[in-house]
Design a protein around this motif. Structure first.
Motif, PDB file in Angstrom:
ATOM      1  N   ASN A 195       0.851  -1.253   0.144  1.00 35.05           N
ATOM      2  CA  ASN A 195      -0.206   0.063  -0.166  1.00 35.05           C
ATOM      3  C   ASN A 195       0.766   1.509  -0.269  1.00 35.05           C
ATOM      4  O   ASN A 195       1.119   1.908   1.780  1.00 35.05           O
ATOM      5  CB  ASN A 195      -0.820  -0.059   1.408  1.00 35.05           C
ATOM      6  N   ASN A 196       1.475   2.191  -1.311  1.00 34.12           N
ATOM      7  CA  ASN A 196       1.927   3.248  -1.798  1.00 34.12           C
ATOM      8  C   ASN A 196       2.893   3.376  -0.343  1.00 34.12           C
ATOM      9  O   ASN A 196       3.594   3.831   0.703  1.00 34.12           O
ATOM     10  CB  ASN A 196       0.994   4.315  -0.909  1.00 34.12           C
ATOM     11  N   PRO A 197       3.958   2.032  -0.542  1.00 32.28           N
ATOM     12  CA  PRO A 197       4.457   1.885  -0.270  1.00 32.28           C
ATOM     13  C   PRO A 197       6.355   2.924  -0.169  1.00 32.28           C
ATOM     14  O   PRO A 197       6.257   3.621  -1.910  1.00 32.28           O
ATOM     15  CB  PRO A 197       5.893   0.763  -0.659  1.00 32.28           C
ATOM     16  N   ASP A 198       6.340   3.528   0.312  1.00 28.64           N
ATOM     17  CA  ASP A 198       8.142   4.185   0.279  1.00 28.64           C
ATOM     18  C   ASP A 198       8.944   3.035   0.162  1.00 28.64           C
ATOM     19  O   ASP A 198       9.565   2.284  -0.262  1.00 28.64           O
ATOM     20  CB  ASP A 198       8.702   4.695   1.844  1.00 28.64           C
ATOM     21  N   GLY A 199      10.149   3.713  -1.027  1.00 25.92           N
ATOM     22  CA  GLY A 199      11.021   3.431  -1.070  1.00 25.92           C
ATOM     23  C   GLY A 199      11.026   2.544  -2.678  1.00 25.92           C
ATOM     24  O   GLY A 199      10.299   3.117  -3.353  1.00 25.92           O
ATOM     25  N   THR A 200      12.301   2.347  -2.911  1.00 24.71           N
ATOM     26  CA  THR A 200      12.656   1.416  -4.401  1.00 24.71           C
ATOM     27  C   THR A 200      12.256  -0.139  -4.174  1.00 24.71           C
ATOM     28  O   THR A 200      13.199  -0.492  -3.623  1.00 24.71           O
ATOM     29  CB  THR A 200      13.484   2.083  -5.492  1.00 24.71           C
ATOM     30  N   VAL A 201      11.970  -0.738  -5.215  1.00 19.94           N
ATOM     31  CA  VAL A 201      12.049  -1.912  -4.875  1.00 19.94           C
ATOM     32  C   VAL A 201      12.902  -2.280  -6.751  1.00 19.94           C
ATOM     33  O   VAL A 201      12.646  -2.190  -7.581  1.00 19.94           O
ATOM     34  CB  VAL A 201      10.697  -2.701  -5.299  1.00 19.94           C
ATOM     35  N   HIS A 202      14.520  -3.570  -6.102  1.00 24.19           N
ATOM     36  CA  HIS A 202      15.226  -3.962  -7.065  1.00 24.19           C
ATOM     37  C   HIS A 202      14.571  -5.268  -7.409  1.00 24.19           C
ATOM     38  O   HIS A 202      14.509  -5.847  -6.976  1.00 24.19           O
ATOM     39  CB  HIS A 202      16.177  -3.442  -6.766  1.00 24.19           C
ATOM     40  N   ILE A 203      14.544  -5.312  -9.195  1.00 26.09           N
ATOM     41  CA  ILE A 203      14.315  -6.639  -9.277  1.00 26.09           C
ATOM     42  C   ILE A 203      15.325  -7.021 -10.859  1.00 26.09           C
ATOM     43  O   ILE A 203      15.974  -6.358 -11.529  1.00 26.09           O
ATOM     44  CB  ILE A 203      13.031  -6.444 -10.362  1.00 26.09           C
TER      45      ILE A 203
END
Length: 279
Positions: free
Chosen positions: A200-208
């Motif tokens: 739910n509208n997370p802060d930060g970045t997801v790296h894939i």
């Protein structure tokens, strides 16, 4: 798997030794795909990198891409960086062959490019990965880039980063400041007939890092630098399984990401990972 997809992204290393024959093989074998869709390519270190071979300007001559620089910047000889919009998303494609740690002109361009966009979703596409449990994560070029780009991605509120280079599968949880983002909440909804759990509208970045579509696959590096192991949600090798590809679907304020493996022997497609974000 996603027949209504609008474009394809390749994270680099179209070839191995960057010979004319290999490029001919690529364009011959992918002609049926490339003729019917749009390709957004990123320059890989095997695609004519001046740091390890003399065949410069190769990547630039293979694809119809505009370089944002008009001067004699070094990135003309080993790749191109550029950006584009699609729907409510903005994509910046970096040239990670422009290293040590990355030219100031490219970093300035990224800041200006992302800051000028009011897109709901912001993505970075690059070859060398900042978060990976593969063999290259401990090398000096990667560490130098991490020290520069992680802080930059945080400042620019990048949602997802897609990278290649290390041929393992890796996906982080949301990270910021090179640490796990605390307090992320999740909600499960019915999305197109499927129960999907959204961050739910997370802060930060997801790296894939979606492994590789090819057959050169690495084992998982258990000695990866900190905090790589701590922030990984999924990290696995596809060495004895098959080639990997991913799909990302965006509809308004919802994003659904899925990763698949194509079995080497049976060619059956297996879903191996899902992540979703709601804004």
């Amino acid at each position: 798997t996603l027949p209504e997809s609008e474009f394809t992204v390749n994270l680099g290393d179209f070839v191995n030794d960057c010979t004319n024959d290999e490029w001919d093989w690529y364009f011959k074998n992918f002609a049926v795909n490339n003729m019917v869709t749009t390709l957004a390519p990123a320059a890989g270190n095997h695609d004519g990198n001046i740091t390890n071979k003399l065949n410069i300007n190769v990547f630039n001559s293979m694809f119809n891409l505009s370089n944002p620089n008009t001067d004699s910047d070094v990135n003309w000889v080993n790749g191109v960086y550029y950006s584009y919009d699609y729907g409510n998303a903005h994509f910046a494609v970096l040239n990670t062959n422009d290293m040590y740690p990355m030219s100031q002109s490219q970093r300035n361009w990224l800041v200006n490019d992302m800051s000028a966009s009011d897109a709901d979703w912001k993505f970075v596409i690059m070859h060398r990965a900042l978060y990976s449990q593969g063999k290259n994560i401990n090398k000096p070029d990667t560490i130098i880039m991490r020290n520069v780009l992680i802080e930059l991605f945080d400042e620019l509120d990048i949602d997802l980063v897609y990278a290649g280079h290390d041929h393992v599968y890796y996906r982080s949880v949301p990270v910021k400041g090179d640490e796990i983002v605390d307090g992320v909440t999740y909600v499960t909804e019915n999305y197109k007939g499927e129960e999907i759990t959204f961050a739910n509208n997370p802060d930060g970045t997801v790296h894939i890092l979606p492994s590789t579509a090819g057959t050169k696959r690495y084992t998982v590096n258990e000695d990866a630098i900190s905090p790589i192991l701590d922030v990984a949600d999924v990290a696995l090798t596809t060495r004895d399984r098959g080639g990997c590809f991913t799909v990302t679907e965006i509809e308004g304020g919802r994003l659904v990401y899925k990763a698949y493996i194509v079995d080497d022997e049976t060619q059956e497609i297996e879903l191996i990972d899902t992540y979703a974000i709601k804004k």
